[in-house]
Design a protein around this motif. Structure first.
Motif, short mmCIF file in Angstrom:
data_model
loop_
_atom_site.label_atom_id
_atom_site.label_comp_id
_atom_site.label_asym_id
_atom_site.label_seq_id
_atom_site.Cartn_x
_atom_site.Cartn_y
_atom_site.Cartn_z
N GLY A 59 40.26 -19.03 -38.46
CA GLY A 59 40.23 -20.45 -38.79
C GLY A 59 39.26 -21.27 -37.96
N ARG A 60 39.01 -20.85 -36.73
CA ARG A 60 38.10 -21.62 -35.88
C ARG A 60 36.66 -21.58 -36.38
N ARG A 61 36.37 -20.67 -37.29
CA ARG A 61 35.01 -20.55 -37.82
C ARG A 61 34.91 -20.96 -39.28
N LYS A 62 36.04 -21.27 -39.91
CA LYS A 62 36.01 -21.59 -41.34
C LYS A 62 35.36 -22.94 -41.59
N GLU A 63 34.50 -22.96 -42.58
CA GLU A 63 33.74 -24.18 -42.89
C GLU A 63 34.64 -25.35 -43.23
N ARG A 120 31.05 -12.73 -47.60
CA ARG A 120 29.66 -12.83 -48.01
C ARG A 120 29.62 -12.74 -49.53
N PHE A 121 29.03 -13.74 -50.15
CA PHE A 121 28.94 -13.81 -51.61
C PHE A 121 27.49 -13.61 -52.05
N VAL A 122 27.32 -12.78 -53.06
CA VAL A 122 26.00 -12.61 -53.67
C VAL A 122 26.08 -13.22 -55.07
N ILE A 123 25.22 -14.20 -55.32
CA ILE A 123 25.22 -14.95 -56.57
C ILE A 123 23.86 -14.83 -57.23
N GLU A 124 23.85 -14.68 -58.56
CA GLU A 124 22.61 -14.71 -59.32
C GLU A 124 22.53 -16.01 -60.12
N ALA A 125 21.37 -16.65 -60.08
CA ALA A 125 21.06 -17.78 -60.95
C ALA A 125 20.25 -17.23 -62.12
N ARG A 126 20.73 -17.50 -63.33
CA ARG A 126 20.09 -16.91 -64.52
C ARG A 126 19.74 -17.99 -65.53
N LEU A 127 18.54 -17.87 -66.11
CA LEU A 127 18.14 -18.74 -67.20
C LEU A 127 18.24 -17.98 -68.52
N GLU A 161 22.45 -14.64 -51.08
CA GLU A 161 23.70 -14.29 -50.39
C GLU A 161 24.03 -15.36 -49.36
N ALA A 162 25.31 -15.72 -49.26
CA ALA A 162 25.74 -16.72 -48.28
C ALA A 162 27.23 -16.56 -48.00
N ALA A 163 27.72 -17.37 -47.07
CA ALA A 163 29.12 -17.28 -46.67
C ALA A 163 30.06 -17.99 -47.63
N THR A 164 29.53 -18.84 -48.51
CA THR A 164 30.34 -19.51 -49.53
C THR A 164 29.64 -19.40 -50.87
N LYS A 165 30.43 -19.48 -51.94
CA LYS A 165 29.83 -19.43 -53.28
C LYS A 165 28.87 -20.59 -53.49
#
Length: 224
Positions: free
Chosen positions: A107-111, A187-194, A203-207
């Motif tokens: 919890g001490r590190r949660k955004e 760690r979340f990996v998200i794709e942006a698609r057209l 990739e980042a720590a939040t969606k």
């Protein structure tokens, strides 16, 4: 009521000596702690104080800017991610009062926990010494960010959607590719698609951050 050595050190980093130390203690008390008032009400108030001070600062910095230019910069400066960054800057997490499960869960590190606590601390300073004291602290902690906020601070997702709409395309899709890591450090990996087939991932720590990073990468390629 006296502050512990850890909270005295935090107070020094905030550059505010509390006349009522209980305000700082309450601002750092997460709902999971139990048995005493948590920081939710202070977080609600601090959010409004922060918004007022940042709005004033932006208007003063650029007297000719209209709302359309100021609003995106404002949103960048008061959003959760920025509040959490400032909380890390002053090591706010070290002073948090958490329940055992939340503490073991990182919890001490949660955004979200850090952002809420930062806003609660702003309210604590405001209640302890007034708006001028809160303003001084905010402007000091946010100074570099205010100066660096770009004139066109639209978030990348909005910019990519506008790019697509201007060309008669449907809005971009954001697809979760993977989620790894423990709950306190995912760690979340998200794709942006057209719809035309262009794809970029990030990739980042939040969606939310991953989506924006993917959108920025895709927009950069399209406009490059």
């Amino acid at each position: 009521m006296k502050l512990s050595s850890a909270l005295k050190a935090l107070s020094e980093r905030l550059e505010h000596e509390f006349r009522d130390p209980s305000l700082l203690i309450r601002a750092l008390t997460h709902g999971s702690h139990g048995g005493e008032a948590d920081n939710q009400r202070l977080e609600f108030l601090g959010d409004r104080v922060l918004g007022l001070v940042i709005a004033e600062a932006l208007l003063e910095a650029d007297p000719r800017a209209d709302e359309g230019r100021i609003a995106p910069r404002f949103n960048t400066l008061v959003r959760r991610e920025t509040c959490a960054e400032v909380a890390r800057q002053v090591d706010l997490g070290a002073g948090l009062k958490l329940g055992r499960s939340e503490m073991l869960g990182g919890g001490r590190r949660k955004e979200a926990v850090l952002a809420d606590a930062m806003e609660a601390v702003i309210a604590a300073v405001y209640l302890d010494a007034g708006l001028d004291a809160a303003r001084r602290m905010i402007l000091r902690l946010w100074a570099g960010r205010i100066a660096a906020a770009p004139e066109d601070a639209r978030d990348a997702k909005s910019a990519l959607q506008e790019w697509a709409q201007a060309r008669g395309m449907t809005p971009p899709d954001y697809v979760l590719v993977s989620r790894e890591g423990p709950d306190h450090a995912p760690r979340f990996v998200i794709e942006a698609r057209l719809s035309t087939g262009e794809v970029e991932r990030a990739e980042a720590a939040t969606k939310r951050v991953a989506e924006h990073a993917a959108a920025a990468a895709l927009l950069g390629r399209l406009e490059g």
